[in-house]
Scaffold this motif. Sequence first.
Motif, short mmCIF file in Angstrom:
data_model
loop_
_atom_site.label_atom_id
_atom_site.label_comp_id
_atom_site.label_asym_id
_atom_site.label_seq_id
_atom_site.Cartn_x
_atom_site.Cartn_y
_atom_site.Cartn_z
N ALA A 167 0.85 -1.21 0.00
CA ALA A 167 0.00 0.00 0.00
C ALA A 167 0.88 1.25 0.00
O ALA A 167 0.63 2.21 -0.74
CB ALA A 167 -0.93 -0.02 1.20
N LYS A 168 1.95 1.20 0.83
CA LYS A 168 2.82 2.39 0.94
C LYS A 168 3.58 2.66 -0.36
O LYS A 168 3.96 3.79 -0.63
CB LYS A 168 3.83 2.18 2.07
CG LYS A 168 3.26 2.57 3.43
CD LYS A 168 4.38 2.66 4.47
CE LYS A 168 3.82 2.30 5.83
NZ LYS A 168 4.55 1.21 6.49
N SER A 169 3.83 1.63 -1.15
CA SER A 169 4.61 1.82 -2.38
C SER A 169 3.92 2.77 -3.36
O SER A 169 4.55 3.37 -4.22
CB SER A 169 4.85 0.47 -3.08
OG SER A 169 3.67 0.04 -3.73
N GLY A 170 2.59 2.86 -3.24
CA GLY A 170 1.84 3.74 -4.13
C GLY A 170 1.65 3.17 -5.54
O GLY A 170 0.99 3.78 -6.37
N GLN A 171 2.24 2.01 -5.80
CA GLN A 171 2.16 1.41 -7.15
C GLN A 171 1.16 0.24 -7.19
O GLN A 171 0.93 -0.31 -8.25
CB GLN A 171 3.53 0.83 -7.56
CG GLN A 171 4.70 1.77 -7.42
CD GLN A 171 4.67 2.84 -8.49
OE1 GLN A 171 4.63 2.52 -9.67
NE2 GLN A 171 4.65 4.10 -8.07
N GLY A 172 0.66 -0.12 -6.02
CA GLY A 172 -0.22 -1.29 -5.96
C GLY A 172 0.57 -2.59 -6.02
O GLY A 172 1.79 -2.59 -6.25
N GLY A 173 -0.14 -3.68 -5.79
CA GLY A 173 0.52 -5.00 -5.81
C GLY A 173 -0.46 -6.06 -5.32
O GLY A 173 -1.65 -5.79 -5.12
N ILE A 174 0.08 -7.25 -5.11
CA ILE A 174 -0.81 -8.39 -4.81
C ILE A 174 -0.18 -9.28 -3.73
O ILE A 174 1.01 -9.60 -3.80
CB ILE A 174 -1.02 -9.27 -6.07
CG1 ILE A 174 -1.53 -8.41 -7.24
CG2 ILE A 174 -2.00 -10.40 -5.79
CD1 ILE A 174 -1.54 -9.15 -8.56
N VAL A 175 -1.00 -9.68 -2.75
CA VAL A 175 -0.60 -10.78 -1.86
C VAL A 175 -1.40 -12.00 -2.29
O VAL A 175 -2.65 -11.96 -2.30
CB VAL A 175 -0.90 -10.44 -0.38
CG1 VAL A 175 -0.59 -11.66 0.50
CG2 VAL A 175 -0.09 -9.24 0.08
#
Length: 385
Positions: free
Chosen positions: A269-277
């Motif tokens: 969330a902090k990266s600002g780029q999004g992602g997936i767990v």
Amino acid sequence: MTQSSAVTAQNDSNLIPATDLVTVSRAVADLRRGEIVLVQGHDNGEAHNVAVIAAEPLSQHGLQRLCDIAGSDTAPAIVLPRVRAKSLGQTAKDDPFVAFVSDGQSDVDANRLGEIANPLLDLDALPAGEWRPISMAENAAIRLAKLARLLPAVVTVPVSADQLETLARAQNLLVLQSESINGYENASAASLRQVSEARVPLEDAENVTVIAFRPEDGGQEHLAIVIDEPAKDKPVLIRLHSECFTGDLIGSLRCDCGPQLRGAISEIAKSGQGGIVLYLRQEGRGIGLVNKLRAYALQDRGFDTLDANEELGFDADERVYRPAAEMLRQMGFESVRLLTNNPEKLTGLESWGVTVSERVPHKFPSNGHNEFYLQTKKDRAGHLF
Ligand SMILES: Nc1nc2c(ncn2[C@@H]2O[C@H](COP(=O)(O)OP(=O)(O)OP(=O)(O)O)[C@@H](O)[C@H]2O)c(=O)[nH]1
Ligand SMILES: [Zn+2]
């Protein structure tokens, strides 16, 4: 992300047919409730079929049915991990699993066999009998017990081809090919399909969609926790998280799973780029919760986390990464930055066609209870701390 954006069935001619996938899944359920299943195999060109019952759970009634199939001249065999066999006095063989056959059926008792199969029990001498190598069908039966998340120990009797058909009909027993059991995990992973999705705001990440993927055989669903809206044309930040009831849900301090799960969500969330767990249903490094608790009991007697698995008859790590690769592929992601310290996750994903462009370390402080666990991962499992 909708279903239509994704699925193009993976062309893999080595997969077992869907009907076999379902039969294996039904056999897993049969084994778990103490039912007999029939497994076909061949060794050196000769058919060797067995009727199988799991050593856990083993009832006298179930064992008696197996003995009735065998006839009074044939005692059932108990197939055990070599490490258990060694602790019971077997010395010669180096195969991962071996079978013990006692001299007479009268020595065979369900409680006794259950004790022989249980690596947590110290036992005195076995009844008179002999050890022998296992057949292909017995090897597949052990695989089936592992898929059922039971102890990898089974009781078997030989069954002729004619007897197999009669038994299947008269007692309504499932018949499985060894090859189907051995091909199950791959085919199940390839059959995953999105079945539902919903927005689930989390404490550490508000813009989250959870997507559930179910295999065609009706097995456990794996989950994709998609944070924000990661781009598909560049490497996406992801974590592969293996289910850990104790660490994820009740805050166990024996491992680092809870902080790693929550930490991955907040870092993405902090990266600002999004992602997936990707939340993978392979509790206890793939041995299941009940066996993980057994492994913990062994660790309390001095075994480390890897040896405890092996003492139970499992590999140190039984996880597979095709489900994760398949979910990524269906969601349209080809390349990832992977939050992990575990090099096997990198090679596991890459072997199923996902490009891992970067490993992002994912280390959390120890907590006063998990130092030895973390140290073992570093010293023996090659974790990159
Ligand atoms: N069998 C067994 N499983 C354990 C034990 N402690 C934790 N686990 C399981 O190990 C898995 C934790 O794996 P992960 O955190 O995904 O992976 P990892 O191999 O530590 O690699 P990282 O990505 O670096 O965290 C979960 O399925 C836990 O249930 C243990 O002592 N024995
Ligand atoms: Zn854990």
